[in-house]
Design a protein around this motif. Structure first.
Motif, PDB file in Angstrom:
ATOM      1  N   ASP A  77       0.847  -1.183   0.000  1.00  0.00           N
ATOM      2  CA  ASP A  77       0.000   0.000   0.000  1.00  0.00           C
ATOM      3  C   ASP A  77       0.885   1.235   0.000  1.00  0.00           C
ATOM      4  O   ASP A  77       2.011   1.220   0.499  1.00  0.00           O
ATOM      5  N   TYR A  78       0.365   2.292  -0.604  1.00  0.00           N
ATOM      6  CA  TYR A  78       1.180   3.486  -0.787  1.00  0.00           C
ATOM      7  C   TYR A  78       0.310   4.712  -1.007  1.00  0.00           C
ATOM      8  O   TYR A  78      -0.864   4.600  -1.343  1.00  0.00           O
ATOM      9  N   ARG A  79       0.921   5.863  -0.800  1.00  0.00           N
ATOM     10  CA  ARG A  79       0.260   7.143  -1.078  1.00  0.00           C
ATOM     11  C   ARG A  79       0.427   7.430  -2.570  1.00  0.00           C
ATOM     12  O   ARG A  79       1.513   7.772  -3.021  1.00  0.00           O
ATOM     13  N   GLY A  97       7.708   2.964 -12.856  1.00  0.00           N
ATOM     14  CA  GLY A  97       9.044   2.738 -13.409  1.00  0.00           C
ATOM     15  C   GLY A  97       9.685   1.492 -12.828  1.00  0.00           C
ATOM     16  O   GLY A  97      10.254   0.672 -13.558  1.00  0.00           O
ATOM     17  N   ALA A  98       9.578   1.332 -11.525  1.00  0.00           N
ATOM     18  CA  ALA A  98      10.153   0.145 -10.874  1.00  0.00           C
ATOM     19  C   ALA A  98       9.466  -1.124 -11.364  1.00  0.00           C
ATOM     20  O   ALA A  98      10.128  -2.141 -11.610  1.00  0.00           O
ATOM     21  N   GLN A  99       8.145  -1.082 -11.499  1.00  0.00           N
ATOM     22  CA  GLN A  99       7.429  -2.267 -11.965  1.00  0.00           C
ATOM     23  C   GLN A  99       7.842  -2.637 -13.386  1.00  0.00           C
ATOM     24  O   GLN A  99       7.935  -3.822 -13.717  1.00  0.00           O
ATOM     25  N   HIS A 100       8.141  -1.658 -14.206  1.00  0.00           N
ATOM     26  CA  HIS A 100       8.593  -1.953 -15.569  1.00  0.00           C
ATOM     27  C   HIS A 100       9.958  -2.637 -15.555  1.00  0.00           C
ATOM     28  O   HIS A 100      10.243  -3.462 -16.425  1.00  0.00           O
ATOM     29  N   GLU A 101      10.799  -2.321 -14.568  1.00  0.00           N
ATOM     30  CA  GLU A 101      12.097  -2.979 -14.446  1.00  0.00           C
ATOM     31  C   GLU A 101      11.956  -4.473 -14.158  1.00  0.00           C
ATOM     32  O   GLU A 101      12.882  -5.248 -14.413  1.00  0.00           O
ATOM     33  N   TYR A 102      10.810  -4.866 -13.601  1.00  0.00           N
ATOM     34  CA  TYR A 102      10.603  -6.259 -13.186  1.00  0.00           C
ATOM     35  C   TYR A 102       9.487  -6.938 -13.967  1.00  0.00           C
ATOM     36  O   TYR A 102       8.904  -7.901 -13.507  1.00  0.00           O
ATOM     37  N   GLN A 103       9.232  -6.458 -15.180  1.00  0.00           N
ATOM     38  CA  GLN A 103       8.155  -7.067 -15.962  1.00  0.00           C
ATOM     39  C   GLN A 103       8.470  -8.503 -16.383  1.00  0.00           C
ATOM     40  O   GLN A 103       7.578  -9.240 -16.794  1.00  0.00           O
ATOM     41  N   ASP A 104       9.712  -8.925 -16.210  1.00  0.00           N
ATOM     42  CA  ASP A 104      10.055 -10.314 -16.496  1.00  0.00           C
ATOM     43  C   ASP A 104       9.465 -11.267 -15.457  1.00  0.00           C
ATOM     44  O   ASP A 104       9.294 -12.457 -15.737  1.00  0.00           O
ATOM     45  N   VAL A 105       9.118 -10.778 -14.261  1.00  0.00           N
ATOM     46  CA  VAL A 105       8.517 -11.641 -13.242  1.00  0.00           C
ATOM     47  C   VAL A 105       7.095 -11.233 -12.868  1.00  0.00           C
ATOM     48  O   VAL A 105       6.371 -12.021 -12.268  1.00  0.00           O
ATOM     49  N   ILE A 106       6.678 -10.022 -13.211  1.00  0.00           N
ATOM     50  CA  ILE A 106       5.313  -9.586 -12.897  1.00  0.00           C
ATOM     51  C   ILE A 106       4.385 -10.048 -14.007  1.00  0.00           C
ATOM     52  O   ILE A 106       4.513  -9.629 -15.153  1.00  0.00           O
ATOM     53  N   LEU A 107       3.443 -10.930 -13.656  1.00  0.00           N
ATOM     54  CA  LEU A 107       2.481 -11.441 -14.636  1.00  0.00           C
ATOM     55  C   LEU A 107       1.266 -10.555 -14.756  1.00  0.00           C
ATOM     56  O   LEU A 107       0.701 -10.396 -15.834  1.00  0.00           O
ATOM     57  N   ASN A 108       0.828 -10.017 -13.624  1.00  0.00           N
ATOM     58  CA  ASN A 108      -0.433  -9.298 -13.583  1.00  0.00           C
ATOM     59  C   ASN A 108      -0.411  -8.366 -12.375  1.00  0.00           C
ATOM     60  O   ASN A 108       0.241  -8.665 -11.384  1.00  0.00           O
ATOM     61  N   THR A 109      -1.141  -7.271 -12.478  1.00  0.00           N
ATOM     62  CA  THR A 109      -1.269  -6.357 -11.340  1.00  0.00           C
ATOM     63  C   THR A 109      -2.739  -6.074 -11.085  1.00  0.00           C
ATOM     64  O   THR A 109      -3.572  -6.148 -11.990  1.00  0.00           O
ATOM     65  N   SER A 110      -3.041  -5.756  -9.852  1.00  0.00           N
ATOM     66  CA  SER A 110      -4.383  -5.338  -9.463  1.00  0.00           C
ATOM     67  C   SER A 110      -4.222  -4.109  -8.577  1.00  0.00           C
ATOM     68  O   SER A 110      -3.352  -4.069  -7.704  1.00  0.00           O
ATOM     69  N   HIS A 111      -5.071  -3.117  -8.796  1.00  0.00           N
ATOM     70  CA  HIS A 111      -4.925  -1.838  -8.116  1.00  0.00           C
ATOM     71  C   HIS A 111      -6.285  -1.354  -7.647  1.00  0.00           C
ATOM     72  O   HIS A 111      -7.268  -1.449  -8.390  1.00  0.00           O
ATOM     73  N   THR A 112      -6.348  -0.850  -6.426  1.00  0.00           N
ATOM     74  CA  THR A 112      -7.579  -0.262  -5.928  1.00  0.00           C
ATOM     75  C   THR A 112      -7.249   0.983  -5.118  1.00  0.00           C
ATOM     76  O   THR A 112      -6.217   1.046  -4.453  1.00  0.00           O
ATOM     77  N   HIS A 113      -8.118   1.972  -5.202  1.00  0.00           N
ATOM     78  CA  HIS A 113      -7.950   3.216  -4.449  1.00  0.00           C
ATOM     79  C   HIS A 113      -8.687   3.116  -3.132  1.00  0.00           C
ATOM     80  O   HIS A 113      -9.826   2.663  -3.076  1.00  0.00           O
ATOM     81  N   GLN A 114      -8.030   3.550  -2.073  1.00  0.00           N
ATOM     82  CA  GLN A 114      -8.624   3.594  -0.736  1.00  0.00           C
ATOM     83  C   GLN A 114      -8.360   4.980  -0.160  1.00  0.00           C
ATOM     84  O   GLN A 114      -7.503   5.156   0.692  1.00  0.00           O
ATOM     85  N   GLU A 164      -6.655   8.383   0.047  1.00  0.00           N
ATOM     86  CA  GLU A 164      -5.349   8.825  -0.422  1.00  0.00           C
ATOM     87  C   GLU A 164      -4.363   7.675  -0.549  1.00  0.00           C
ATOM     88  O   GLU A 164      -3.277   7.833  -1.083  1.00  0.00           O
ATOM     89  N   TRP A 165      -4.736   6.501  -0.038  1.00  0.00           N
ATOM     90  CA  TRP A 165      -3.896   5.323  -0.121  1.00  0.00           C
ATOM     91  C   TRP A 165      -4.372   4.429  -1.258  1.00  0.00           C
ATOM     92  O   TRP A 165      -5.556   4.378  -1.563  1.00  0.00           O
ATOM     93  N   CYS A 166      -3.449   3.716  -1.844  1.00  0.00           N
ATOM     94  CA  CYS A 166      -3.771   2.717  -2.861  1.00  0.00           C
ATOM     95  C   CYS A 166      -3.241   1.369  -2.393  1.00  0.00           C
ATOM     96  O   CYS A 166      -2.249   1.288  -1.673  1.00  0.00           O
TER      97      CYS A 166
END
Length: 131
Positions: free
Chosen positions: A59-61, A71-88, A90-92
């Motif tokens: 979780d993050y602001r 940018g960081a997630q793009h550096e690791y796209q070789d291991v990241i298959l899928n992402t899920s994101h939700t807003h809470q 000011e936090w995500c």
């Protein structure tokens, strides 16, 4: 050994409420338990080798770090298959579904922890090692 920490008041209040609900007699014991859990979690992540399937949740602001996180997630796209994101507010909350070399997943986890605007990073190793 005695030590001291700087901890936000609201976190201390929440911690004290939780330890009372758990029936823990004092803060020192609760801190020791939390430290042991942290060390065990870290050790499992460090000791795992080979290919893994993992869920990395954090979780993050949003407004403070979104570009850098992408940018960081793009550096690791070789291991990241899928992402899920939700807003809470000011936090995500973000979930990264990963598959690949344990070392790369470990590096990704530590990279996410480098951001001040990221509050927590949790890793669940769903499968480690050969089938």
């Amino acid at each position: 050994m005695r030590t001291s920490f700087n901890v936000p008041d609201d976190l201390v209040d929440e911690f004290d409420r939780t330890l009372r609900e758990e029936g823990i007699e004092n803060r020192s014991r609760a801190v020791r338990e939390a430290m042991r859990e942290f060390v065990e979690s870290h050790s499992r992540l460090e000791d795992t080798t080979g290919e893994v399937v993992a869920l990395v949740g954090f979780d993050y602001r949003h407004h403070e770090v979104i570009r850098e996180l992408h940018g960081a997630q793009h550096e690791y796209q070789d291991v990241i298959l899928n992402t899920s994101h939700t807003h809470q507010g000011e936090w995500c909350l973000e979930s990264l579904f990963c598959r690949g070399d344990a070392e790369r997943v470990r590096q990704l986890t530590y990279r996410l922890r480098d951001f001040d605007a990221v509050r927590r990073v949790k890793v669940m190793l769903i499968r480690d090692g050969p089938d």
